[in-house]
Design a protein around this motif. Structure first.
Motif, mmCIF file in Angstrom:
data_model
loop_
_atom_site.group_PDB
_atom_site.id
_atom_site.type_symbol
_atom_site.label_atom_id
_atom_site.label_comp_id
_atom_site.label_asym_id
_atom_site.label_seq_id
_atom_site.Cartn_x
_atom_site.Cartn_y
_atom_site.Cartn_z
ATOM 1 N N GLU A 101 1.832 3.274 -2.290
ATOM 2 C CA GLU A 101 1.361 4.418 -3.084
ATOM 3 C C GLU A 101 0.267 5.193 -2.369
ATOM 4 N N THR A 102 -0.487 4.506 -1.479
ATOM 5 C CA THR A 102 -1.625 5.169 -0.828
ATOM 6 C C THR A 102 -1.261 5.746 0.539
ATOM 7 N N GLN A 110 0.827 -1.223 0.000
ATOM 8 C CA GLN A 110 0.000 0.000 0.000
ATOM 9 C C GLN A 110 0.860 1.272 0.000
ATOM 10 N N GLN A 125 5.694 8.736 3.231
ATOM 11 C CA GLN A 125 6.428 8.406 1.992
ATOM 12 C C GLN A 125 7.770 9.143 1.954
ATOM 13 N N ASP A 179 0.381 8.143 3.489
ATOM 14 C CA ASP A 179 0.433 9.598 3.603
ATOM 15 C C ASP A 179 1.772 10.122 3.072
ATOM 16 N N SER A 190 3.536 9.191 -6.346
ATOM 17 C CA SER A 190 2.751 9.821 -5.271
ATOM 18 C C SER A 190 2.003 11.049 -5.781
ATOM 19 N N SER A 191 0.961 11.440 -5.031
ATOM 20 C CA SER A 191 0.183 12.633 -5.428
ATOM 21 C C SER A 191 0.851 13.908 -4.914
#
Length: 910
Positions: A214-215, A212, A221, A217, A252-253
């Protein structure tokens, strides 16, 4: 998280110290404001070296019970710095009371009081004090409020670092906390602490969260990336897994995570896939992120990446040009510079098309910096056409079509560029000359005409192109002789004015003096200009420029006509045609000279231009030196330009080769084993990056170079001897001052005070000190420099005399900050030099006389003394030349430009 470091707090007035008894009285006062003021004074005094242990009990009695939040905060600052041990090195008994108070605060119902107390524990280094507080810290780990939990983690970590036997199970405790915690900041803090305490537990946690990743926080990361970057330096066997892991995190976003992950990926792997992935992410950031600084930084990273791995990022050209939608001119310039490094013959056509669209958009735009942007685009297109002959024709068409829409500077750049292309690609000459003649009807500036005439004179090699050019010149000059036709026009205008006495048409003026809108009388040329207003504005452009006083253009026109006639002679044109054209050229030149002496022009012709035109007339009528004249006009000028172009090419090739050499890994380079490095193998790739970014070149300084920079500040007979070593950094000057007490007495409360003149600012003057008999004392003073103007640092030394109320002052010598340390030789284009030369204020001209043996020697000495660079290629042609003219240029560390022009002549007597 690191060991606590203390600083000196500046005391505005060191002389007026409050005594201990006064401070006790202030602490006993009932008002909180008075207590706050007293606490601030106490903390300042303790930090500056006066422990005042007798105040401890007073503070416990009168400050500790207070509920005022600011007092409580100051109290914790005091516990941090106050002396906790007695003279025997044992814990003071009063600290038991302090410990109780801290315990109460760790159980306080207000979460911010608890959090603040936990932050204080991170700075405590006494195991005896910490031991009693551990149960309360453990309790805070499960507090309902995240602010308490995140500080409790750091408190736990720092207690473990002070003495691991106090909390032996800290790593397990932090790991279980990390697994159960939901708050992102708490998780990040716990992970950072765990990564420092237990590598195995950290790797286990990363492994558990791989699916997980990529998801997660963004804070966590980021912490993962930080850990991977540090761990990969020692754990070489895990590098491949780390590369895969970072390749997932990079999606990542969060832009911060993407940037850090991209940098880490480059440092971990040199594979083409990693480089391309990182490059793509940098481009994404440059286009998505709104902040211009971020755009410039990411573009710089792409440029560095391309230097390390040339040829890998060529596919990103068009994506990078997406950044051109930004309004900021600095970002656009950077984007174009980076793109030009990535161009190959495969993508050059697409890039040219995109730049073409941008140029058309910029021509129609009304932005403030549209003109500057157009110039940047023209320069970029120019470079592409020079490097890639396949797009040269296409590019020339585009630029010549838009020459009418460009500013004078950009249009002149186009002509300069046409000059270079015509020289480099002989097979394109005929078509380019034809297009240039067609586009000249849109030109408005005399400077652009001058460049265009030179190109036509040098490269119109066929009879047809010379005839086309001649036709354009005749149509732009209008009727000749110019003086006679102007007079005729004026007379015709006066007659019209006489006829129109009925006054029906208000646009026609009466005969006699005509008053212009600004209140002055019109000259004949102004009248004739008014009569032509009904004519087409674009006709007779060259005639109008000559009547406006541009005789430099007229002299260039004259030499162009001479070249045309001489070239037609070589092409064996029929005598009757050749003689007719020679006569017409002579008529044009004579009529320019005559009109230049008349009152029809705004300003009379200057001597230089008149001499030049007279010389051209003489050349056309001189049959004796025909061969010499022909060689001078048709061959020598072209050869001089050819050598200039070759010199520029050679310089560029050298610079590219140097760049490649600096970034290449050589076959015989030594292999660096970190473990065997004498500095302990602790070098960090990120650290290297940072020093590179800061422009710091780490080189050892020799003893002799240090001795050269030592300045004597006082005399040998003064009671105190002082000398300073002056060290210049990028934007500041550090003075390392050595003080020597030359007396047999102790010099008390000695302070060195510096002040400045100019754009300098003293950051700190250092603390006061007592120096024993014949003792030494070192202090360092930093001075900020804000521009490359000469500054002066002056000061004095003050110390107490025999009695308490008198003091002795020793005046110091001045320290001059040399601006030459901030000025570096630099290069710029000829057009940029000319633009700056016109814009800047002129200093006085300096007349020089020198006994140097040669002109070159003088130029070299001048460049060495002023840190300037010569921009004029071949400023000296052989030793037989007795005249030298050169442009010199340098830049300061603060981005200021310095320009100079040197014109020297060797006299007959040497």
């Amino acid at each position: 998280m690191s060991d606590a470091g203390y600083m000196l707090i500046y005391e505005p007035n060191a002389a007026s110290k409050t005594s201990v008894s006064e401070l006790k009285t202030l602490l006993e006062k009932s008002k909180d404001e008075v207590k706050i003021l007293a606490m601030k004074r106490i903390i300042t005094a303790v930090l500056n070296g006066d422990p005042m242990p007798e105040l401890l009990m007073h503070i416990i009695r009168f400050i500790m019970p207070s509920r005022n939040k600011e007092l409580k905060k100051l109290l914790y600052f005091y516990w941090e710095v106050c002396p906790k041990l007695d003279n025997q090195g044992k814990m003071r008994h009063e600290m038991i009371l302090v410990c109780n108070a801290i315990q109460h605060d760790l159980q306080h119902p207000n979460e911010y009081v608890r959090g603040n107390t936990l932050r204080f524990l991170c700075k405590l280094r006494e195991a005896e004090l910490l031991e009693t507080l551990i149960p309360n810290v453990r309790q805070c780990l499960v507090h309902r409020h995240a602010y308490v939990r995140k500080n409790a983690i750091f408190a736990l970590y720092s207690i473990y670092k002070v003495s691991s036997h106090l909390i032996p199970d800290a790593p397990e405790l932090i790991y279980s906390f990390l697994v159960e915690e939901f708050d992102s900041v708490c998780k990040r803090n716990a992970f950072v602490c765990l990564s420092d305490l237990s590598r195995d537990a950290t790797l286990l946690y990363i492994q558990d969260n791989i699916h997980q990743i990529e998801t997660l926080d963004s804070l966590l990361q980021l912490a993962f990336v930080e850990f991977i970057r540090k761990d990969a330096q020692t754990a070489v066997n895990l590098r491949q897994q780390y590369v895969l892991l970072v390749s997932e995190i990079i999606e990542s976003s969060s832009n911060v995570v993407v940037y850090e992950a991209a940098i880490t990926l480059i440092s971990l792997s040199a594979s083409s896939d990693s480089m391309i992935l990182a490059g793509n992410k940098f481009v994404e950031l440059a286009t998505k992120e709104a902040d211009n600084n971020v755009k410039i930084i990411t573009l710089e990273r792409i440029s560095e990446l391309n230097r390390k791995s040339p040829g890998l990022l060529q596919g990103l050209c068009l994506d990078i040009l997406g950044v051109l939608s930004t309004q900021d001119i600095g970002v656009r310039k950077k984007a174009l510079d980076v793109t030009l490094q990535l161009i190959t013959s495969r993508n050059v056509e697409d890039v040219v098309k995109l730049l073409k669209k941008e140029l058309q958009k910029a021509s129609a735009s009304n932005e403030d910096n549209a003109a500057e942007y157009r110039q940047l685009l023209v320069n970029a297109i120019h470079k592409l056409a020079i490097d890639f002959s396949e797009v040269a024709t296409n590019v020339i068409d585009l630029l010549l079509e838009s020459i009418g829409d460009l500013t004078n500077a950009a249009a002149y750049d186009v002509i300069t560029f046409v000059k270079e292309v015509v020289e480099k690609f002989p097979d394109l000459r005929e078509s380019i000359i034809h297009k240039l003649i067609k586009s000249l009807s849109d030109v408005k500036s005399g400077k652009v005409f001058r460049g265009a005439f030179w190109v036509l004179g040098e490269y119109s090699l066929s009879e047809q192109s010379i005839k086309d050019a001649w036709k354009f010149l005749r149509s732009s000059i209008g009727e000749v002789p110019i003086l006679a036709s102007e007079k005729r026009q004026l007379e015709g205008y006066s007659e019209e004015a006489d006829e129109d006495e009925s006054g029906e048409s208000s646009t026609k003026s009466k005969k006699g003096p005509v008053v212009l809108p600004d209140g002055t009388y019109a000259t004949e040329s102004a009248l004739s200009a008014q009569t032509n207003t009904s004519d087409d504005e674009d006709s007779f452009r060259i005639r109008k420029l000559i009547l406006a006083g541009d005789f430099y253009l007229a002299s260039v026109l004259a030499s162009t006509l001479v070249k045309f006639v001489l070239r037609l002679g070589r092409l064996e044109t029929a005598d009757k045609h050749l003689n007719a054209l020679r006569a017409e050229a002579l008529l044009i030149m004579v009529s320019i000279l005559r009109v230049g002496e008349s009152s029809f022009v705004l300003k009379r012709i200057d001597e230089d231009s008149a001499d030049r035109i007279l010389a051209c007339i003489k050349f056309l009528t001189d049959d004796q030196d025909h061969d010499l004249i022909e060689k001078g006009f048709l061959e020598d000028t072209k050869d001089a330009y050819k050598s200039q172009v070759q010199t520029a090419q050679k310089k560029q090739a050298e610079s590219e080769a140097r760049d490649l050499h600096d970034n290449a890994e050589h076959v015989d380079d030594a292999i660096v084993f970190r473990q065997l490095d004498k500095d302990g193998g602790s070098t960090d790739a990120l650290g290297d990056d940072l020093t590179g970014v800061a422009g710091v070149v780490s080189k050892k300084e020799g003893l002799s170079s240090r001795l050269n920079k030592i300045l004597q500040l006082t005399g040998f007979s003064d009671p105190i001897y002082a000398e300073a070593y002056v060290k210049v950094h990028q934007y500041d000057v550090t003075l390392e001052v050595l003080l020597v007490n030359q007396t047999t007495n102790t010099l008390r409360n000695l302070s060195v005070e510096f002040a400045t003149l100019g754009d300098l600012k003293v950051v700190d003057n250092g603390a006061t000190a007592n120096i024993g008999p014949h003792g030494f004392y070192n202090l360092s003073v930093t001075v900020k420099v804000t521009s490359a103007d000469t500054g002066v640092i002056f000061g004095n030394i003050v110390y107490d005399g025999q009695h308490s109320d008198d003091s002795t002052i020793v005046i110091l010598n001045d320290v001059h900050v040399d601006i030459m340390d901030y000025i570096k030789p630099a290069s710029c284009t000829e057009s940029a030099f000319r633009t700056m030369w016109n814009e800047f204020e002129w200093e006085n001209k300096i007349t020089i006389k020198s006994k140097k043996a040669s002109l070159k020697e003088y130029l070299d000495d001048l460049m060495a003394g002023t840190n300037m660079n010569c921009l004029t290629p071949g400023a000296i042609i052989g030793e037989e030349c007795h005249f030298l003219a050169a442009n010199l240029y340098s830049r300061s560390s603060f981005g200021e430009d310095a320009l100079a022009n040197l014109c020297i002549e060797k006299l007959a007597d040497g």
